[in-house]
Design a protein around this motif. Structure first.
Motif, PDB file in Angstrom:
ATOM      1  N   HIS A   1      -1.856  11.575  -5.649  1.00 31.84           N
ATOM      2  CA  HIS A   1      -1.331  10.764  -6.747  1.00 31.84           C
ATOM      3  C   HIS A   1      -1.755   9.300  -6.679  1.00 31.84           C
ATOM      4  N   LEU A   2      -1.832   8.750  -5.463  1.00 30.52           N
ATOM      5  CA  LEU A   2      -2.286   7.368  -5.298  1.00 30.52           C
ATOM      6  C   LEU A   2      -2.758   7.148  -3.875  1.00 30.52           C
ATOM      7  N   ASN A   3      -3.522   6.071  -3.707  1.00 37.19           N
ATOM      8  CA  ASN A   3      -3.964   5.622  -2.390  1.00 37.19           C
ATOM      9  C   ASN A   3      -3.377   4.230  -2.189  1.00 37.19           C
ATOM     10  N   PHE A   4      -2.890   3.949  -0.975  1.00 36.84           N
ATOM     11  CA  PHE A   4      -2.334   2.615  -0.727  1.00 36.84           C
ATOM     12  C   PHE A   4      -2.817   2.077   0.602  1.00 36.84           C
ATOM     13  N   ARG A   5      -2.817   0.770   0.704  1.00 32.49           N
ATOM     14  CA  ARG A   5      -3.175   0.071   1.930  1.00 32.49           C
ATOM     15  C   ARG A   5      -2.143  -1.017   2.188  1.00 32.49           C
ATOM     16  N   VAL A   6      -1.803  -1.201   3.464  1.00 30.49           N
ATOM     17  CA  VAL A   6      -0.913  -2.275   3.897  1.00 30.49           C
ATOM     18  C   VAL A   6      -1.638  -3.026   5.013  1.00 30.49           C
ATOM     19  N   SER A   7      -1.812  -4.318   4.806  1.00 31.61           N
ATOM     20  CA  SER A   7      -2.503  -5.165   5.771  1.00 31.61           C
ATOM     21  C   SER A   7      -1.492  -6.023   6.512  1.00 31.61           C
ATOM     22  N   ILE A   8      -1.663  -6.090   7.830  1.00 26.95           N
ATOM     23  CA  ILE A   8      -0.926  -7.038   8.652  1.00 26.95           C
ATOM     24  C   ILE A   8      -1.981  -8.018   9.159  1.00 26.95           C
ATOM     25  N   LEU A   9      -1.911  -9.250   8.671  1.00 31.92           N
ATOM     26  CA  LEU A   9      -2.937 -10.253   8.950  1.00 31.92           C
ATOM     27  C   LEU A   9      -2.313 -11.448   9.657  1.00 31.92           C
ATOM     28  N   LEU A  10      -2.873 -11.822  10.804  1.00 32.51           N
ATOM     29  CA  LEU A  10      -2.445 -13.024  11.523  1.00 32.51           C
ATOM     30  C   LEU A  10      -3.425 -14.145  11.212  1.00 32.51           C
ATOM     31  N   ASP A  11      -2.891 -15.341  11.038  1.00 34.00           N
ATOM     32  CA  ASP A  11      -3.721 -16.486  10.717  1.00 34.00           C
ATOM     33  C   ASP A  11      -3.094 -17.723  11.344  1.00 34.00           C
ATOM     34  N   GLU A  12      -3.896 -18.740  11.544  1.00 34.08           N
ATOM     35  CA  GLU A  12      -3.376 -20.008  12.065  1.00 34.08           C
ATOM     36  C   GLU A  12      -3.970 -21.143  11.239  1.00 34.08           C
ATOM     37  N   VAL A  13      -3.090 -22.012  10.733  1.00 41.89           N
ATOM     38  CA  VAL A  13      -3.506 -23.164   9.937  1.00 41.89           C
ATOM     39  C   VAL A  13      -2.705 -24.367  10.426  1.00 41.89           C
ATOM     40  N   ASP A  14      -3.413 -25.431  10.775  1.00 44.54           N
ATOM     41  CA  ASP A  14      -2.754 -26.657  11.246  1.00 44.54           C
ATOM     42  C   ASP A  14      -1.737 -26.373  12.349  1.00 44.54           C
ATOM     43  N   GLU A  15      -2.146 -25.555  13.315  1.00 42.72           N
ATOM     44  CA  GLU A  15      -1.341 -25.193  14.486  1.00 42.72           C
ATOM     45  C   GLU A  15      -0.088 -24.381  14.147  1.00 42.72           C
ATOM     46  N   LEU A  16       0.016 -23.891  12.923  1.00 45.94           N
ATOM     47  CA  LEU A  16       1.105 -22.975  12.556  1.00 45.94           C
ATOM     48  C   LEU A  16       0.549 -21.570  12.481  1.00 45.94           C
ATOM     49  N   LYS A  17       1.288 -20.628  13.084  1.00 43.90           N
ATOM     50  CA  LYS A  17       0.886 -19.229  13.053  1.00 43.90           C
ATOM     51  C   LYS A  17       1.580 -18.539  11.887  1.00 43.90           C
ATOM     52  N   TYR A  18       0.810 -17.766  11.127  1.00 47.34           N
ATOM     53  CA  TYR A  18       1.334 -17.041   9.973  1.00 47.34           C
ATOM     54  C   TYR A  18       1.057 -15.550  10.121  1.00 47.34           C
ATOM     55  N   VAL A  19       1.939 -14.764   9.531  1.00 54.15           N
ATOM     56  CA  VAL A  19       1.650 -13.342   9.335  1.00 54.15           C
ATOM     57  C   VAL A  19       1.775 -13.089   7.836  1.00 54.15           C
ATOM     58  N   THR A  20       0.816 -12.358   7.312  1.00 54.33           N
ATOM     59  CA  THR A  20       0.823 -11.996   5.900  1.00 54.33           C
ATOM     60  C   THR A  20       0.768 -10.481   5.803  1.00 54.33           C
ATOM     61  N   ILE A  21       1.727  -9.915   5.067  1.00 55.54           N
ATOM     62  CA  ILE A  21       1.773  -8.472   4.824  1.00 55.54           C
ATOM     63  C   ILE A  21       1.365  -8.262   3.367  1.00 55.54           C
ATOM     64  N   SER A  22       0.260  -7.566   3.168  1.00 55.48           N
ATOM     65  CA  SER A  22      -0.255  -7.334   1.816  1.00 55.48           C
ATOM     66  C   SER A  22      -0.330  -5.841   1.545  1.00 55.48           C
ATOM     67  N   THR A  23      -0.012  -5.476   0.320  1.00 60.93           N
ATOM     68  CA  THR A  23      -0.103  -4.084  -0.121  1.00 60.93           C
ATOM     69  C   THR A  23      -1.025  -4.011  -1.326  1.00 60.93           C
ATOM     70  N   THR A  24      -1.930  -3.045  -1.303  1.00 65.70           N
ATOM     71  CA  THR A  24      -2.773  -2.763  -2.461  1.00 65.70           C
ATOM     72  C   THR A  24      -2.668  -1.274  -2.763  1.00 65.70           C
ATOM     73  N   VAL A  25      -2.717  -0.951  -4.061  1.00 65.33           N
ATOM     74  CA  VAL A  25      -2.540   0.440  -4.494  1.00 65.33           C
ATOM     75  C   VAL A  25      -3.602   0.783  -5.539  1.00 65.33           C
TER      76      VAL A  25
END
Length: 170
Positions: free
Chosen positions: A113-137
């Motif tokens: 019925h559908l295909n989905f993806r979930v990304s767990i992405l770590l990033d650092e900007v100006d000494e701050l650590k971020y996590v971004t969770i993205s979903t695409t369908v």
């Protein structure tokens, strides 16, 4: 963004999630600052995210599995997340590891019925650590579109709740 604040954002360009499908029918993305004292890598963050579901989410997933099994869609396996090696092809619950980069793990599944993806992405900007969770369908047919009408509302509550729990537990 302060501690435990979840910000809705765009799927990061050039992320594995952004490149997952030639055509994306639905996407969302949520970002949080990680505590500065945390020493984390993409594997530990992915495990922590996948084990951060509130009880109401776990109960909803059990109901979802019961309902979709009636129409022949895939259900989640109840594998232990802590013991999983996050290598390409591994299965974790309703997810399979689709792709990896040094700072990102792309999970997902393809169903009729559908295909989905979930990304767990770590990033650092100006000494701050971020996590971004993205979903695409990507919808394969009308059943995917119909299914996602229901799932979309719940999904937009689940991901931020899990992300908030994850940051709280670091």
């Amino acid at each position: 963004m302060g501690k435990y604040i979840i910000e809705e954002t765009s799927v990061p360009k050039n992320s594995l999630a952004d490149q997952a499908f030639p055509c994306i029918h639905y996407s969302d993305s949520y970002k949080a600052i990680l505590p500065s004292e945390s020493t984390c890598n993409v594997e530990s963050i992915t495990r922590l995210f996948l084990t951060s579901a509130p009880t109401w989410v776990t109960n909803l997933m059990k109901i979802r599995d019961q309902l979709v099994s009636l129409i022949g869609l895939k259900t989640s396996s109840r594998s232990k997340i802590q013991n999983i090696t996050l290598k390409q092809g591994s299965s974790i619950g309703i997810f399979r590891v689709i792709n990896r980069a040094s700072n990102e793990i792309l999970l997902g599944e393809d169903d009729r019925h559908l295909n989905f993806r979930v990304s767990i992405l770590l990033d650092e900007v100006d000494e701050l650590k971020y996590v971004t969770i993205s979903t695409t369908v990507y919808f394969n047919n009308w059943l995917g579109r119909l299914y996602f009408i229901v799932v979309r509302r719940v999904h937009k509550a689940i991901v931020p709740a899990m992300l908030k729990n994850m940051v709280r537990n670091i």
